[in-house]
Design an enzyme around this catalytic site. Structure first.
Site, PDB file in Angstrom:
ATOM      1  N   LEU A   1       1.023  -1.312   0.058  1.00 13.74           N
ATOM      2  CA  LEU A   1      -0.101   0.018  -0.096  1.00 13.74           C
ATOM      3  C   LEU A   1       0.807   1.221   0.005  1.00 13.74           C
ATOM      4  O   LEU A   1       1.644   1.355   0.631  1.00 13.74           O
ATOM      5  CB  LEU A   1      -0.828  -0.004   1.203  1.00 13.74           C
ATOM      6  CG  LEU A   1      -1.890   1.284   1.265  1.00 13.74           C
ATOM      7  CD1 LEU A   1      -2.922   0.844  -0.134  1.00 13.74           C
ATOM      8  CD2 LEU A   1      -2.743   1.130   2.544  1.00 13.74           C
ATOM      9  N   TRP A   2       0.553   2.168  -1.029  1.00 16.17           N
ATOM     10  CA  TRP A   2       1.252   3.332  -1.064  1.00 16.17           C
ATOM     11  C   TRP A   2       0.488   4.239   0.057  1.00 16.17           C
ATOM     12  O   TRP A   2      -0.771   4.675  -0.538  1.00 16.17           O
ATOM     13  CB  TRP A   2       0.988   3.848  -2.510  1.00 16.17           C
ATOM     14  CG  TRP A   2       1.992   3.517  -3.443  1.00 16.17           C
ATOM     15  CD1 TRP A   2       2.868   4.416  -4.192  1.00 16.17           C
ATOM     16  CD2 TRP A   2       2.383   2.231  -4.040  1.00 16.17           C
ATOM     17  NE1 TRP A   2       3.642   3.741  -4.979  1.00 16.17           N
ATOM     18  CE2 TRP A   2       3.306   2.308  -4.899  1.00 16.17           C
ATOM     19  CE3 TRP A   2       1.830   0.991  -3.998  1.00 16.17           C
ATOM     20  CZ2 TRP A   2       3.935   1.346  -5.798  1.00 16.17           C
ATOM     21  CZ3 TRP A   2       2.395   0.123  -4.346  1.00 16.17           C
ATOM     22  CH2 TRP A   2       3.503   0.110  -5.440  1.00 16.17           C
TER      23      TRP A   2
ATOM     24  N   ILE B   1       4.279  -1.704   3.430  1.00 19.01           N
ATOM     25  CA  ILE B   1       4.041   0.008   3.113  1.00 19.01           C
ATOM     26  C   ILE B   1       4.937   0.652   2.619  1.00 19.01           C
ATOM     27  O   ILE B   1       6.202   0.595   2.842  1.00 19.01           O
ATOM     28  CB  ILE B   1       3.842   0.422   4.665  1.00 19.01           C
ATOM     29  CG1 ILE B   1       2.483  -0.383   5.538  1.00 19.01           C
ATOM     30  CG2 ILE B   1       3.557   1.875   4.708  1.00 19.01           C
ATOM     31  CD1 ILE B   1       1.259  -0.040   4.801  1.00 19.01           C
ATOM     32  N   LYS B   2       4.401   1.371   1.837  1.00 22.96           N
ATOM     33  CA  LYS B   2       5.249   2.438   0.973  1.00 22.96           C
ATOM     34  C   LYS B   2       4.933   3.795   1.489  1.00 22.96           C
ATOM     35  O   LYS B   2       3.884   4.156   1.469  1.00 22.96           O
ATOM     36  CB  LYS B   2       5.175   2.285  -0.732  1.00 22.96           C
ATOM     37  CG  LYS B   2       5.978   3.263  -1.313  1.00 22.96           C
ATOM     38  CD  LYS B   2       5.734   3.334  -2.953  1.00 22.96           C
ATOM     39  CE  LYS B   2       6.362   4.569  -3.446  1.00 22.96           C
ATOM     40  NZ  LYS B   2       6.002   4.761  -5.142  1.00 22.96           N
ATOM     41  N   GLN B   3       5.906   4.306   1.788  1.00 23.50           N
ATOM     42  CA  GLN B   3       5.907   5.605   2.289  1.00 23.50           C
ATOM     43  C   GLN B   3       7.007   6.632   1.940  1.00 23.50           C
ATOM     44  O   GLN B   3       8.252   6.235   1.912  1.00 23.50           O
ATOM     45  CB  GLN B   3       5.782   5.709   3.918  1.00 23.50           C
ATOM     46  CG  GLN B   3       5.346   7.149   4.603  1.00 23.50           C
ATOM     47  CD  GLN B   3       4.226   7.665   4.034  1.00 23.50           C
ATOM     48  OE1 GLN B   3       4.268   8.491   3.022  1.00 23.50           O
ATOM     49  NE2 GLN B   3       2.792   7.114   4.621  1.00 23.50           N
TER      50      GLN B   3
END
Length: 350
Positions: free
Chosen positions: A199-200, A236-238
């Site tokens: 998830l972005w 998680i993409k952050q």
């Protein structure tokens, strides 16, 4: 330690490489490692097929078996227009060029659109893990609403041989609640089929711009991460945090003074560690984005981001434009330099 890493860090070398975090102790984190899946993921409700898919990702490329990942993402043809993305290197208008860069660059996976990966799936899906990004914000509608809409289905991604799907939620936007519902359903279906989920977790709201741009504040991005792992994202993409105090500046929502007095400092590693903490203390891996290409400084910026992510307890980097908006050999070198940070055992979790 590789001399090239310290050289690229320049004046920040001591500041980043010798920092010892006094906020959240690293022994409270589920840090990456060779046995990460067995130690962390196998105790969850993920079925064996999801674990197999994660194993393919963590077991591929130069970082295979380390617990870290290096992913090449190329969905900018939709998000930023194909011209803006690929004019610097027109070879990447061809999907095969994108996948070959990921393979030759030693990446764990390649993330792109259903069109890109579908165009070459029979040739490459068995050679490198595919991560299909299923929703996008296209910038041709005017005025743009900064919305993420579905471009394909989970089942279609599964059919072309993908091991994972990816999606973006613009947390804080007017459309975010609809996006949450859509992505929650998509992730549930992906797990049923045995695919991993990424998830972005991006923020979008004009109110987040005050004296500074708090779209990348540690506290607000941390909360976005926490919402993302609640949706059962495996990774998680952050964006890397650039400041803190977003809740106080926006004067909306709830937080605690302990977030700023005890759990964070102004040091970039401590700010990133707060992002990791919000990923269930690392039970879901945090990968930071490489950011836009800015030219000659790209290599140094990418290595710096990788050092911060690794020492914070993160799981890797997902870097696209810095790699594909330059000649192929230079793109491969940049990806390899990022990976070198994670392969260097002298660079430890702070």
């Amino acid at each position: 330690m590789s001399a090239s890493i310290t050289e690229l860090l320049g004046n920040d070398a001591d500041y980043l490489l010798n920092h010892q975090s006094q906020t959240i102790p690293q022994d409270r984190l589920h840090v990456p490692g060779a046995n990460y899946l067995e130690r962390v993921v196998c105790g969850s409700d993920r079925n064996q097929r999801v674990i197999n898919s994660l194993s393919r990702i963590f077991g591929h490329g130069r970082l295979a078996g380390t617990g870290y990942v290096s992913i090449l993402p190329v969905d900018q043809g939709i998000e930023h227009s194909a011209g803006a993305s690929f004019a610097p290197n027109p070879d990447y208008f061809d999907p095969e060029g994108i996948v070959r860069l990921a393979i030759e660059g030693g990446c764990n996976a390649v993330a792109s659109t259903i069109g890109v990966l579908g165009a070459v799936s029979r040739k490459f899906a068995h050679r490198i893990p595919f991560l299909v990004k299923i929703n996008h914000n296209e910038l041709l509608s005017y005025p743009n609403s900064y919305d993420q809409v579905m471009f394909t289905s989970v089942d279609r991604a599964y059919d072309l041989g993908a091991v994972a799907i990816g999606a973006t939620i613009y947390f804080g936007s007017e459309e975010s609640r609809r996006q949450i519902v859509e992505v929650a359903a998509a992730f549930e279906r992906a797990h049923e089929l045995g695919m991993a989920t990424v998830l972005w977790c991006y923020l979008r709201n004009p109110a987040f711009k005050k004296d500074q741009d708090y779209h990348t504040s540690a506290d607000l991005t941390g909360q976005a991460n926490h919402l993302g792992v609640t949706l059962q994202a495996d990774i998680i993409k952050q964006k890397l945090p650039t400041n803190n105090g977003g809740y106080n500046a926006v004067q909306f929502g709830k937080t605690s003074t302990l977030v700023y007095d005890r759990l964070t400092t102004d040091h970039p590693i401590d700010l990133c560690r707060y992002q990791v903490a919000n990923c269930y203390m690392g039970r879901a891996g945090l990968i930071n984005s490489g950011g836009a290409s800015s030219g000659a400084s790209d290599l140094a910026e990418a290595v710096k981001t990788a050092v911060i992510n690794k020492r914070a307890g993160g799981t890797g980097l997902i870097s696209g434009r810095k790699a594909f908006q330059r000649p192929v050999a230079e793109g491969i070198e940049l990806l390899n330099r990022i990976q070198d940070v994670y392969l260097d055992e002298t660079i430890t979790v702070a």
